[in-house]
Design a protein around this motif. Structure first.
Motif, mmCIF file in Angstrom:
data_model
loop_
_atom_site.group_PDB
_atom_site.id
_atom_site.type_symbol
_atom_site.label_atom_id
_atom_site.label_comp_id
_atom_site.label_asym_id
_atom_site.label_seq_id
_atom_site.Cartn_x
_atom_site.Cartn_y
_atom_site.Cartn_z
ATOM 1 N N ALA A 144 0.822 -1.212 0.000
ATOM 2 C CA ALA A 144 0.000 0.000 0.000
ATOM 3 C C ALA A 144 0.854 1.260 0.000
ATOM 4 O O ALA A 144 0.459 2.294 -0.553
ATOM 5 C CB ALA A 144 -0.938 0.001 1.194
ATOM 6 N N ARG B 191 1.654 2.817 -3.482
ATOM 7 C CA ARG B 191 0.644 3.446 -4.322
ATOM 8 C C ARG B 191 1.062 4.891 -4.603
ATOM 9 O O ARG B 191 1.376 5.652 -3.695
ATOM 10 C CB ARG B 191 -0.707 3.412 -3.630
ATOM 11 C CG ARG B 191 -1.858 3.861 -4.518
ATOM 12 C CD ARG B 191 -3.165 3.991 -3.770
ATOM 13 N NE ARG B 191 -3.792 2.701 -3.528
ATOM 14 C CZ ARG B 191 -3.965 2.171 -2.323
ATOM 15 N NH1 ARG B 191 -3.522 2.797 -1.242
ATOM 16 N NH2 ARG B 191 -4.572 1.006 -2.191
ATOM 17 N N GLY C 154 -7.354 -13.264 -1.251
ATOM 18 C CA GLY C 154 -8.218 -12.232 -0.703
ATOM 19 C C GLY C 154 -7.547 -10.887 -0.487
ATOM 20 O O GLY C 154 -8.183 -9.958 0.010
ATOM 21 N N PHE C 155 -6.275 -10.772 -0.860
ATOM 22 C CA PHE C 155 -5.573 -9.501 -0.644
ATOM 23 C C PHE C 155 -5.972 -8.497 -1.722
ATOM 24 O O PHE C 155 -6.026 -8.824 -2.909
ATOM 25 C CB PHE C 155 -4.059 -9.734 -0.674
ATOM 26 C CG PHE C 155 -3.247 -8.492 -0.425
ATOM 27 C CD1 PHE C 155 -3.299 -7.847 0.803
ATOM 28 C CD2 PHE C 155 -2.449 -7.956 -1.419
ATOM 29 C CE1 PHE C 155 -2.562 -6.702 1.043
ATOM 30 C CE2 PHE C 155 -1.699 -6.808 -1.194
ATOM 31 C CZ PHE C 155 -1.762 -6.178 0.042
ATOM 32 N N ALA C 156 -6.267 -7.271 -1.281
ATOM 33 C CA ALA C 156 -6.655 -6.208 -2.219
ATOM 34 C C ALA C 156 -5.385 -5.527 -2.729
ATOM 35 O O ALA C 156 -4.803 -4.684 -2.043
ATOM 36 C CB ALA C 156 -7.556 -5.200 -1.527
ATOM 37 N N HIS C 157 -4.967 -5.903 -3.908
ATOM 38 C CA HIS C 157 -3.721 -5.361 -4.464
ATOM 39 C C HIS C 157 -3.898 -3.877 -4.796
ATOM 40 O O HIS C 157 -4.819 -3.520 -5.541
ATOM 41 C CB HIS C 157 -3.326 -6.135 -5.722
ATOM 42 C CG HIS C 157 -3.160 -7.599 -5.497
ATOM 43 N ND1 HIS C 157 -2.069 -8.135 -4.867
ATOM 44 C CD2 HIS C 157 -3.976 -8.647 -5.807
ATOM 45 C CE1 HIS C 157 -2.196 -9.455 -4.817
ATOM 46 N NE2 HIS C 157 -3.343 -9.782 -5.361
ATOM 47 N N PRO C 158 -3.010 -3.018 -4.292
ATOM 48 C CA PRO C 158 -3.156 -1.583 -4.555
ATOM 49 C C PRO C 158 -2.685 -1.160 -5.940
ATOM 50 O O PRO C 158 -2.966 -0.046 -6.371
ATOM 51 C CB PRO C 158 -2.285 -0.945 -3.471
ATOM 52 C CG PRO C 158 -1.247 -1.977 -3.161
ATOM 53 C CD PRO C 158 -1.922 -3.302 -3.337
#
Length: 208
Positions: free
Chosen positions: A116, A119, A152-156
């Motif tokens: 994160a 980003r 399930g990881f929200a890739h930024p």
């Protein structure tokens, strides 16, 4: 979507040609003297001249200074950074005016938090296996991490998978993670820094 591959640490014309012929989307040149895959800038430029425009030329660096980046820019389209702080990643991206990939070393789920912070600094994240404390190299050691950590990881950012991949396990890695870009170095070698054309071809066939 089709899966693509980067063959990293290329250091001979024959293995570079094998990667291109096999359909690699990217080829990697290492600029880090402690690595057995390190290239001098002049030789990298000669190799880069063999690469068609459809294939991305990636320069791999470990927390480099500006002079090192500048010297390599004529041979590369993309800058890949290891062990580089997010603010430094952003500064290199602004100065080099190139696409920038930044490595996130992974051993535990909490290591993914570093993604994160990239980003706005990087264009792509490269998830790689975390090397042991005190290791001379930040990657290219044949280590892999638990791919389930990415579930399930929200890739930024757009991302690629690296670390311990080889022709025998890359299909499983893609299925487990959903990776659309995979990165291999030691997994297509017969010895550190010695790429094998047959292994390169087998790896690229395996992702198809």
């Amino acid at each position: 979507m089709p899966v693509t591959a980067k063959i990293c640490g290329l250091n001979t014309a024959n293995t570079l040609d094998a990667a291109i012929a096999g359909g690699a989307s990217h080829v990697g040149f290492v600029f880090f003297p402690p690595s057995p895959r390190h290239l001098e800038f002049e030789f990298a430029q000669a190799l880069a001249g063999r690469v068609p425009g459809r294939v991305g030329r990636v320069g791999v660096f470990v927390d480099p200074d500006d002079a090192t980046i500048e010297a390599a820019l004529t041979a590369i389209d993309i800058v890949q950074l290891h062990k580089t702080a997010p603010e430094r990643v952003a500064a290199i991206r602004a100065r080099a005016r190139r696409e920038v990939w930044a490595a996130v070393p992974v051993k535990r789920r909490e290591d993914l938090a570093a993604a994160a912070r990239l980003r706005g600094a990087a264009d792509r994240i490269l998830y790689d296996a975390k090397t042991p404390e005190g290791a001379a190299l930040p990657g290219g050691m044949g280590l892999r991490f638990d791919w389930d950590l990415l579930n399930g990881f929200a890739h930024p950012l757009p991302w690629a998978l690296s670390g311990g991949l080889d022709p025998a396990n890359v299909r499983e890695a893609i299925s487990a993670t959903g990776a659309l870009l995979v990165d291999v170095s030691s997994g297509v070698e017969t010895a550190p820094g010695v790429k094998d054309m047959d292994k390169i071809t087998a790896f690229l066939k395996a992702i198809g």
